[in-house]
Design a protein around this motif. Structure first.
Motif, short mmCIF file in Angstrom:
data_model
loop_
_atom_site.label_atom_id
_atom_site.label_comp_id
_atom_site.label_asym_id
_atom_site.label_seq_id
_atom_site.Cartn_x
_atom_site.Cartn_y
_atom_site.Cartn_z
N GLU A 167 1.19 -1.15 -0.18
CA GLU A 167 -0.37 0.33 -0.26
C GLU A 167 1.12 1.24 -0.47
OE1 GLU A 167 -3.32 2.31 2.15
OE2 GLU A 167 -2.92 0.02 3.32
N TRP A 188 -3.24 -1.65 -7.26
CA TRP A 188 -3.45 -2.28 -6.03
C TRP A 188 -3.00 -3.91 -5.51
CZ3 TRP A 188 -5.19 2.00 -1.65
CH2 TRP A 188 -4.85 2.79 -2.30
N GLN A 209 -5.31 -5.43 0.78
CA GLN A 209 -5.92 -4.31 2.09
C GLN A 209 -7.17 -5.23 2.54
OE1 GLN A 209 -7.70 -1.56 -1.02
NE2 GLN A 209 -6.77 -2.50 -2.63
#
Length: 381
Positions: free
Chosen positions: A291, A376, A380
């Motif tokens: 991240e 990404w 997450q």
């Protein structure tokens, strides 16, 4: 002469090497993963149960057939359109504009640079000449190192392999030379020294890059390396209470090398869009490995010794930790890929395949491939 020799070697390797190696495989010789046939590199286990029409079909041998089988459509009932007028223009080294997602901006023409000419193209409708592409101007030379133009093609700049730069205006098309001393492609390009705090001048290396791709960051292919160049900043030591970084002079950058260990000896050749790297036998997507921190996050502003970095981005570059992720479907049909734009993959027979149907690796229902930024690729939580 050397550049042209490498150019033709690369084109030969991309177009013919996989086919030659497939023949060798059929002769029961051991081959590397780069040369596998489509049926060996593309597993159909993830394909939904095919319809009666496709259940008896052979394994797909083209990228178009792979998409049709995944949709349950017979190979002879393809609804994909052809790119009209691309013969002699669209090949592996033609470059589409990568600054706009044309799958959404359907009324805006694309720009194409190929063999020293500038073209406009549209994947959704034919142009005034009845084709999907038409010429709008001749550039000063065929060997273009860098180019960036506005979406309408009315203005911009290009740099040739000899370092000379030109301002572009259109219509009518014109290319005006720029003063090299006043308008270099790079004024300064730095790398961090081993201490992670001192900058070293590597400008000459990047002024002689094989290819330079516009964007933020700028991405270069230099001597077998892929680098990401970010506009450099320096710490204003007069500020207190926060770390204030001021911009360096125009066109001064700090370079970071992309980790290429995933390539296992493959040679990087060129970039499609802002995130697809083509090697001599595979395709990879540049993705975030972790991240990214916000630029204002103090952790992103620290040198390796935990002191405040005198320059930004800092050496550890925690706001842009990227890696390569192999694109299995594109790689499986490597020899069938003629070119890639922000909206479509163009196959060897000029079939236009929507890129959203091709680049699904790692994406879900609410995440789609974006040609203009990095995905990404991390958990997450």
């Amino acid at each position: 002469m050397q550049h042209k020799l490498l150019y033709f070697i690369e084109r030969y390797n991309k177009k013919y090497l996989p086919k030659i190696l497939t023949v060798l495989l059929l002769a029961s010789l051991a081959l590397s993963a780069c040369a596998k046939k489509p049926s060996e590199t593309y597993s159909s286990t993830s394909i939904p149960e095919p319809s009666q029409n496709t259940s008896t079909q052979a394994e797909p041998v083209t990228l178009e057939q792979a998409l049709l089988k995944e949709r349950g459509k017979p190979y002879d009932q393809s609804d994909y359109k052809k790119f009209l007028g691309g013969e002699g223009i669209i090949y592996e080294y033609a470059e589409f504009d990568c600054n706009l997602d044309h799958s959404y901006s359907k009324t805006i023409n694309d720009l194409v640079v190929a063999d020293g000419k500038l073209y406009q193209a549209n994947f959704n409708s034919v142009l005034a000449n009845g084709k999907n592409i038409q010429e709008v101007g001749t550039l000063p030379e065929k060997n273009i190192r860098y180019w960036r133009l506005t979406h309408d093609g009315e203005m911009g700049e290009i740099y040739l392999n000899d370092g000379s730069g030109y301002k572009i205006s259109n219509p009518p098309f014109a290319a005006s030379p720029m003063d090299k001393a006043q308008h270099p492609l790079f004024r300064k390009v730095y790398r961090y020294a081993s201490d992670g705090k001192t900058l070293e001048d590597h400008t000459a290396e990047y002024l002689n890059a094989d290819k330079v791709y516009s964007g933020d960051p700028i991405i270069t292919v230099v001597g077998g390396k892929v680098s990401l160049l970010f506009s450099g900043k320096y710490l204003d030591k007069g500020t207190t209470g926060w770390n204030w970084y001021r911009d360096m002079d125009r066109r001064e950058y700090i370079a970071f090398d992309l980790e290429l260990s995933e390539l296992a000896g493959e040679a990087p050749i060129r970039l499609f869009n802002r995130n697809i790297l083509m090697t001599n036998c595979a395709f990879y997507e540049i993705v975030y490995a972790s991240e990214p921190l916000d630029d204002s996050d103090t952790k992103a502003q620290l040198a390796p010794d935990a002191s405040v970095s005198p320059y930004y981005p800092a050496a550890q570059h925690l706001n842009c930790n990227v890696k390569l992720r192999k694109l299995d479907l594109l790689t499986a049909f490597y020899s069938d890929v003629r070119n890639i734009s922000t909206s479509h993959v163009i196959t060897e027979d000029y079939t236009m395949l929507p890129i959203a149907e091709v680049l699904t690796d790692g994406y879900g229902a609410y995440q789609k491939y974006d040609p203009c930024r990095f995905y990404w690729d991390y958990d997450q939580k």
